[in-house]
Design a protein around this motif. Structure first.
Motif, mmCIF file in Angstrom:
data_model
loop_
_atom_site.group_PDB
_atom_site.id
_atom_site.type_symbol
_atom_site.label_atom_id
_atom_site.label_comp_id
_atom_site.label_asym_id
_atom_site.label_seq_id
_atom_site.Cartn_x
_atom_site.Cartn_y
_atom_site.Cartn_z
ATOM 1 N N LEU A 1 -2.483 10.078 3.076
ATOM 2 C CA LEU A 1 -3.074 8.799 2.660
ATOM 3 C C LEU A 1 -3.968 8.989 1.442
ATOM 4 O O LEU A 1 -3.937 8.185 0.505
ATOM 5 C CB LEU A 1 -3.862 8.178 3.819
ATOM 6 C CG LEU A 1 -3.036 7.722 5.023
ATOM 7 C CD1 LEU A 1 -3.948 7.378 6.194
ATOM 8 C CD2 LEU A 1 -2.132 6.555 4.670
ATOM 9 N N TYR B 1 0.840 -1.200 0.000
ATOM 10 C CA TYR B 1 0.000 0.000 0.000
ATOM 11 C C TYR B 1 0.880 1.257 0.000
ATOM 12 O O TYR B 1 0.702 2.149 -0.836
ATOM 13 C CB TYR B 1 -0.919 -0.022 1.223
ATOM 14 C CG TYR B 1 -1.717 1.236 1.437
ATOM 15 C CD1 TYR B 1 -2.854 1.504 0.673
ATOM 16 C CD2 TYR B 1 -1.349 2.160 2.402
ATOM 17 C CE1 TYR B 1 -3.586 2.657 0.874
ATOM 18 C CE2 TYR B 1 -2.080 3.320 2.604
ATOM 19 C CZ TYR B 1 -3.205 3.564 1.837
ATOM 20 O OH TYR B 1 -3.932 4.706 2.037
ATOM 21 N N PHE B 2 1.823 1.321 0.924
ATOM 22 C CA PHE B 2 2.681 2.501 1.013
ATOM 23 C C PHE B 2 3.581 2.657 -0.216
ATOM 24 O O PHE B 2 3.995 3.768 -0.545
ATOM 25 C CB PHE B 2 3.512 2.475 2.299
ATOM 26 C CG PHE B 2 2.689 2.671 3.539
ATOM 27 C CD1 PHE B 2 1.867 3.777 3.689
ATOM 28 C CD2 PHE B 2 2.739 1.746 4.564
ATOM 29 C CE1 PHE B 2 1.100 3.965 4.832
ATOM 30 C CE2 PHE B 2 1.983 1.920 5.718
ATOM 31 C CZ PHE B 2 1.165 3.033 5.852
ATOM 32 N N THR C 1 -1.755 13.449 8.029
ATOM 33 C CA THR C 1 -1.707 12.020 7.702
ATOM 34 C C THR C 1 -2.872 11.649 6.795
ATOM 35 O O THR C 1 -2.702 10.927 5.808
ATOM 36 C CB THR C 1 -1.712 11.166 8.981
ATOM 37 O OG1 THR C 1 -0.540 11.482 9.741
ATOM 38 C CG2 THR C 1 -1.725 9.679 8.657
ATOM 39 N N LYS C 2 -4.064 12.160 7.109
ATOM 40 C CA LYS C 2 -5.239 11.874 6.278
ATOM 41 C C LYS C 2 -4.992 12.356 4.848
ATOM 42 O O LYS C 2 -5.231 11.616 3.887
ATOM 43 C CB LYS C 2 -6.476 12.552 6.874
ATOM 44 C CG LYS C 2 -7.772 12.274 6.121
ATOM 45 C CD LYS C 2 -8.955 12.856 6.884
ATOM 46 C CE LYS C 2 -10.268 12.465 6.229
ATOM 47 N NZ LYS C 2 -11.411 12.704 7.116
ATOM 48 N N HIS D 1 -9.857 7.255 6.677
ATOM 49 C CA HIS D 1 -9.325 8.439 5.994
ATOM 50 C C HIS D 1 -10.109 8.752 4.724
ATOM 51 O O HIS D 1 -10.037 9.863 4.220
ATOM 52 C CB HIS D 1 -7.826 8.259 5.680
ATOM 53 C CG HIS D 1 -7.521 7.087 4.821
ATOM 54 N ND1 HIS D 1 -7.396 5.805 5.327
ATOM 55 C CD2 HIS D 1 -7.317 6.983 3.474
ATOM 56 C CE1 HIS D 1 -7.113 4.980 4.344
ATOM 57 N NE2 HIS D 1 -7.075 5.666 3.205
ATOM 58 N N ILE E 1 -6.255 3.035 8.588
ATOM 59 C CA ILE E 1 -5.549 2.727 7.342
ATOM 60 C C ILE E 1 -6.120 1.446 6.742
ATOM 61 O O ILE E 1 -6.650 1.464 5.633
ATOM 62 C CB ILE E 1 -4.016 2.625 7.478
ATOM 63 C CG1 ILE E 1 -3.433 3.918 8.065
ATOM 64 C CG2 ILE E 1 -3.372 2.307 6.116
ATOM 65 C CD1 ILE E 1 -1.954 3.847 8.402
ATOM 66 N N GLU F 1 -3.511 7.543 -2.486
ATOM 67 C CA GLU F 1 -4.569 6.837 -3.226
ATOM 68 C C GLU F 1 -5.105 7.643 -4.403
ATOM 69 O O GLU F 1 -6.023 7.204 -5.086
ATOM 70 C CB GLU F 1 -5.727 6.509 -2.280
ATOM 71 C CG GLU F 1 -5.357 5.557 -1.170
ATOM 72 C CD GLU F 1 -6.538 5.234 -0.261
ATOM 73 O OE1 GLU F 1 -7.687 5.558 -0.609
ATOM 74 O OE2 GLU F 1 -6.293 4.641 0.807
#
Length: 159
Positions: free
Chosen positions: A143, A51-52, A139-140, A119, A114, A147
C-alpha cells in the motif's frame, strides 16, 4: 446494515455500511445472498478501484468507525495523514496527548483499514511497525509503495 464485496490486489474485501456511513472494511468475500448494493457501497468500491489503479490516494466517504472515543480520535488523526506521506506512532501520540503504544493499539484495531489509512503510520525511525490487515507487513509495504510513500530504506525491497 448493508455489505458488498470486491476483488482487490490485496485480496477480497468486504465493506459494511450502516445508517449511511462506512463502519468496516474486512478481508474476505461474503456469500452473494448476504450482499446488498447501495449507492454508498458502490461509491466506496469505485473509489477503492481508483486507489488500486493509482488514480487516487485519499477517499471522500462518510466513516463511522466503531470503537472507544480514543480509537475514534486515532482514526480521525489517521484520516488527516495525506496520501503519499506517513507519520509515526509517536507523532500521532503527541497530537493526541497519548502514548505511542496506545496509538499503536488503536491503529491495530482500525475497523476500516485502507480507507482509514493505518498503513501510513510507522514505528520510530520510520520502521514499518505492524499491520493487522491480511498479509501483514507485505500488504502495508504494498500500500505504501502504491502511494509512493515507502521510507527510503524500504524502497529497495522486492515487493
Amino acid at each position: 446494515m448493508a455489505q458488498l464485496s470486491m476483488h482487490s490486489p490485496v485480496g477480497d474485501l468486504t465493506i459494511t455500511e450502516e445508517d449511511g456511513e462506512i463502519i468496516s472494511l474486512d478481508w474476505g468475500w461474503i456469500p452473494a445472498e448476504w450482499q446488498s448494493e447501495t449507492p454508498l457501497l458502490r461509491e466506496a468500491i469505485e473509489q477503492l478501484n481508483d486507489y488500486f489503479d493509482g488514480n487516487r490516494v485519499d477517499f471522500d466517504l462518510p466513516f463511522n468507525p466503531p470503537g472507544t472515543p480514543f480509537q475514534k480520535a486515532v482514526c480521525a488523526a489517521m484520516l488527516k495523514i495525506p496520501g503519499g506521506s506517513t507519520k509515526s506512532y509517536g507523532e500521532l501520540a503527541e497530537e493526541l496527548d497519548s502514548s505511542a503504544q496506545a496509538v499503536g493499539n488503536a491503529c491495530g484495531h482500525n475497523p476500516i483499514p485502507i480507507l482509514i489509512p493505518c498503513h501510513r503510520v510507522l514505528a520510530a525511525g520510520r520502521e514499518m511497525g505492524g499491520y493487522s490487515g491480511d498479509g501483514g507487513l507485505q500488504t502495508k509495504k504494498w500500500l505504501l509503495a502504491l502511494e509512493k510513500a515507502l521510507p527510503p530504506q524500504q524502497e529497495e525491497l522486492n515487493l
